[in-house]
Design a protein around this motif. Structure first.
Motif, PDB file in Angstrom:
ATOM      1  N   GLY A 152       0.810  -1.204  -0.070  1.00 33.46           N
ATOM      2  CA  GLY A 152       0.368  -0.142   0.168  1.00 33.46           C
ATOM      3  C   GLY A 152       0.849   1.227   0.023  1.00 33.46           C
ATOM      4  N   GLU A 153       2.369   1.133  -0.355  1.00 35.10           N
ATOM      5  CA  GLU A 153       2.997   2.168  -0.532  1.00 35.10           C
ATOM      6  C   GLU A 153       2.913   3.084  -1.651  1.00 35.10           C
ATOM      7  OE1 GLU A 153       6.061   0.234   2.744  1.00 35.10           O
ATOM      8  OE2 GLU A 153       7.037   0.522   0.731  1.00 35.10           O
ATOM      9  N   SER A 154       3.319   4.543  -1.462  1.00 40.80           N
ATOM     10  CA  SER A 154       3.031   5.240  -2.848  1.00 40.80           C
ATOM     11  C   SER A 154       4.494   5.629  -3.095  1.00 40.80           C
ATOM     12  CB  SER A 154       2.266   6.131  -3.113  1.00 40.80           C
ATOM     13  OG  SER A 154       0.961   5.733  -2.756  1.00 40.80           O
ATOM     14  N   PHE A 155       4.795   6.144  -3.939  1.00 40.31           N
ATOM     15  CA  PHE A 155       6.515   6.587  -4.376  1.00 40.31           C
ATOM     16  C   PHE A 155       6.863   7.039  -5.470  1.00 40.31           C
ATOM     17  CE2 PHE A 155       5.695   2.124  -5.970  1.00 40.31           C
ATOM     18  CZ  PHE A 155       6.499   1.520  -6.457  1.00 40.31           C
ATOM     19  N   THR A 156       7.401   7.593  -5.856  1.00 43.26           N
ATOM     20  CA  THR A 156       8.163   7.552  -7.675  1.00 43.26           C
ATOM     21  C   THR A 156       9.520   7.263  -7.980  1.00 43.26           C
ATOM     22  OG1 THR A 156      10.439   9.671  -6.504  1.00 43.26           O
ATOM     23  CG2 THR A 156       7.643  10.976  -6.707  1.00 43.26           C
ATOM     24  N   ILE A 157       8.968   7.200  -9.477  1.00 46.87           N
ATOM     25  CA  ILE A 157       9.508   6.308 -10.111  1.00 46.87           C
ATOM     26  C   ILE A 157      10.979   8.018 -11.191  1.00 46.87           C
ATOM     27  CG2 ILE A 157      10.393   4.758 -11.921  1.00 46.87           C
ATOM     28  CD1 ILE A 157       8.588   3.209 -11.377  1.00 46.87           C
ATOM     29  N   THR A 158      11.822   7.972 -11.219  1.00 52.36           N
ATOM     30  CA  THR A 158      12.968   8.892 -11.919  1.00 52.36           C
ATOM     31  C   THR A 158      13.505   7.826 -12.972  1.00 52.36           C
ATOM     32  OG1 THR A 158      12.519  10.559 -10.656  1.00 52.36           O
ATOM     33  CG2 THR A 158      14.547  10.440 -12.655  1.00 52.36           C
ATOM     34  N   TRP A 159      13.472   8.469 -14.086  1.00 55.31           N
ATOM     35  CA  TRP A 159      14.487   8.436 -14.773  1.00 55.31           C
ATOM     36  C   TRP A 159      14.795   8.725 -16.392  1.00 55.31           C
ATOM     37  CZ3 TRP A 159       9.340   7.190 -14.986  1.00 55.31           C
ATOM     38  CH2 TRP A 159       8.092   7.804 -16.462  1.00 55.31           C
ATOM     39  N   THR A 160      16.315   8.490 -16.724  1.00 53.91           N
ATOM     40  CA  THR A 160      17.154   9.559 -18.005  1.00 53.91           C
ATOM     41  C   THR A 160      16.461   9.061 -18.751  1.00 53.91           C
ATOM     42  OG1 THR A 160      18.816   9.401 -16.832  1.00 53.91           O
ATOM     43  CG2 THR A 160      19.012   9.820 -18.809  1.00 53.91           C
ATOM     44  N   HIS A 161      15.916   9.927 -19.990  1.00 57.43           N
ATOM     45  CA  HIS A 161      15.622   9.612 -21.597  1.00 57.43           C
ATOM     46  C   HIS A 161      16.309   9.141 -22.248  1.00 57.43           C
ATOM     47  CE1 HIS A 161      11.774  13.637 -20.744  1.00 57.43           C
ATOM     48  NE2 HIS A 161      11.632  12.335 -20.060  1.00 57.43           N
ATOM     49  N   ARG A 162      16.182   8.180 -22.862  1.00 57.65           N
ATOM     50  CA  ARG A 162      16.717   7.765 -24.211  1.00 57.65           C
ATOM     51  C   ARG A 162      17.006   7.840 -24.764  1.00 57.65           C
ATOM     52  NH1 ARG A 162      12.097   4.671 -24.168  1.00 57.65           N
ATOM     53  NH2 ARG A 162      12.459   5.190 -26.657  1.00 57.65           N
ATOM     54  N   PRO A 163      18.615   8.214 -25.656  1.00 56.29           N
ATOM     55  CA  PRO A 163      18.786   8.546 -27.000  1.00 56.29           C
ATOM     56  C   PRO A 163      18.068   9.119 -28.049  1.00 56.29           C
ATOM     57  CG  PRO A 163      20.481   6.935 -25.762  1.00 56.29           C
ATOM     58  CD  PRO A 163      19.413   6.791 -25.439  1.00 56.29           C
ATOM     59  N   ASP A 164      16.966   8.657 -27.730  1.00 52.51           N
ATOM     60  CA  ASP A 164      16.424   8.280 -28.999  1.00 52.51           C
ATOM     61  C   ASP A 164      14.959   9.786 -28.644  1.00 52.51           C
ATOM     62  OD1 ASP A 164      15.061   6.755 -27.330  1.00 52.51           O
ATOM     63  OD2 ASP A 164      14.377   5.605 -29.337  1.00 52.51           O
ATOM     64  N   THR A 195      13.909  13.168 -25.868  1.00 52.02           N
ATOM     65  CA  THR A 195      14.277  14.538 -26.248  1.00 52.02           C
ATOM     66  C   THR A 195      15.162  14.417 -24.776  1.00 52.02           C
ATOM     67  OG1 THR A 195      12.413  15.383 -26.680  1.00 52.02           O
ATOM     68  CG2 THR A 195      13.394  16.706 -25.109  1.00 52.02           C
ATOM     69  N   PRO A 196      16.712  15.274 -24.872  1.00 53.72           N
ATOM     70  CA  PRO A 196      17.401  15.159 -23.427  1.00 53.72           C
ATOM     71  C   PRO A 196      16.407  15.672 -22.346  1.00 53.72           C
ATOM     72  CG  PRO A 196      18.162  15.612 -25.411  1.00 53.72           C
ATOM     73  CD  PRO A 196      16.541  15.933 -25.474  1.00 53.72           C
ATOM     74  N   GLY A 197      16.626  14.388 -21.794  1.00 50.47           N
ATOM     75  CA  GLY A 197      16.176  15.001 -20.235  1.00 50.47           C
ATOM     76  C   GLY A 197      15.888  14.356 -19.386  1.00 50.47           C
ATOM     77  N   ARG A 198      15.491  13.950 -17.999  1.00 48.70           N
ATOM     78  CA  ARG A 198      14.635  13.065 -16.993  1.00 48.70           C
ATOM     79  C   ARG A 198      13.028  13.346 -16.955  1.00 48.70           C
ATOM     80  NH1 ARG A 198      14.946  16.118 -12.781  1.00 48.70           N
ATOM     81  NH2 ARG A 198      17.077  16.777 -11.871  1.00 48.70           N
ATOM     82  N   SER A 199      12.306  11.966 -16.519  1.00 49.52           N
ATOM     83  CA  SER A 199      10.939  11.877 -15.943  1.00 49.52           C
ATOM     84  C   SER A 199      10.647  11.824 -14.665  1.00 49.52           C
ATOM     85  CB  SER A 199      10.297  11.567 -16.894  1.00 49.52           C
ATOM     86  OG  SER A 199      10.048  12.204 -18.259  1.00 49.52           O
ATOM     87  N   THR A 200       9.815  12.025 -13.952  1.00 53.69           N
ATOM     88  CA  THR A 200       9.323  11.263 -13.069  1.00 53.69           C
ATOM     89  C   THR A 200       7.585  10.916 -12.553  1.00 53.69           C
ATOM     90  OG1 THR A 200      11.484  12.367 -11.750  1.00 53.69           O
ATOM     91  CG2 THR A 200       9.479  11.997 -10.114  1.00 53.69           C
ATOM     92  N   ILE A 201       7.153  10.013 -12.498  1.00 53.95           N
ATOM     93  CA  ILE A 201       6.287  10.008 -11.913  1.00 53.95           C
ATOM     94  C   ILE A 201       5.429   9.121 -11.297  1.00 53.95           C
ATOM     95  CG2 ILE A 201       5.796   9.512 -14.391  1.00 53.95           C
ATOM     96  CD1 ILE A 201       5.526   6.618 -13.359  1.00 53.95           C
ATOM     97  N   TRP A 202       4.447   9.354  -9.836  1.00 55.50           N
ATOM     98  CA  TRP A 202       4.302   9.090  -9.077  1.00 55.50           C
ATOM     99  C   TRP A 202       3.323   7.659  -8.692  1.00 55.50           C
ATOM    100  CZ3 TRP A 202       4.862  10.398  -3.977  1.00 55.50           C
ATOM    101  CH2 TRP A 202       4.143   9.437  -3.203  1.00 55.50           C
ATOM    102  N   ILE A 203       3.515   7.106  -8.350  1.00 51.46           N
ATOM    103  CA  ILE A 203       3.247   5.666  -7.911  1.00 51.46           C
ATOM    104  C   ILE A 203       2.456   5.432  -6.854  1.00 51.46           C
ATOM    105  CG2 ILE A 203       3.241   2.819  -8.521  1.00 51.46           C
ATOM    106  CD1 ILE A 203       3.725   5.012 -11.223  1.00 51.46           C
TER     107      ILE A 203
END
Length: 100
Positions: A34-46, A48-56
């Motif tokens: 029952g735990e909520s958390f975030t996931i962050t990842w760096t975008h793939r080379p193909d 747009t450069p950057g990273r994303s985070t989502i709330w799970i």
């Protein structure tokens, strides 16, 4: 390349099958508790450069689709690394698996 469908079926996030298999185990463990958390990842080379985070959260629909029909052998070390980050205040930081 596997896909994680997050929220509605229109939100598709692509990850390598191996990383997604490990991520699935850690996510399922956290959601079972029952735990909520975030996931962050760096975008793939193909992408747009950057990273994303989502709330799970247990209330948000989630589905995993793998390109390879055979399950991958999971690495206890990589699972532990992801689980440790999942339990931190920063959430899961999806990083490349370190091989010995």
């Amino acid at each position: 390349m596997g896909t994680m469908y997050y929220g509605d079926d229109n939100t598709a996030l692509s990850f390598e099958d191996r990383a997604l298999a490990h991520l699935k185990v850690v996510i399922a463990t956290k959601l079972r508790r029952g735990e909520s958390f975030t996931i962050t990842w760096t975008h793939r080379p193909d992408e747009t450069p950057g990273r994303s985070t989502i709330w799970i959260s247990p209330s948000i629909p989630l589905r995993f689709v793998f390109d390879d029909p055979e399950p991958v052998a999971l690495s206890p070390r990589y699972l532990e690394q992801l689980a440790t980050s999942a339990n931190s205040s920063g959430g899961i930081m999806l990083v490349e698996e370190q091989t010995e």
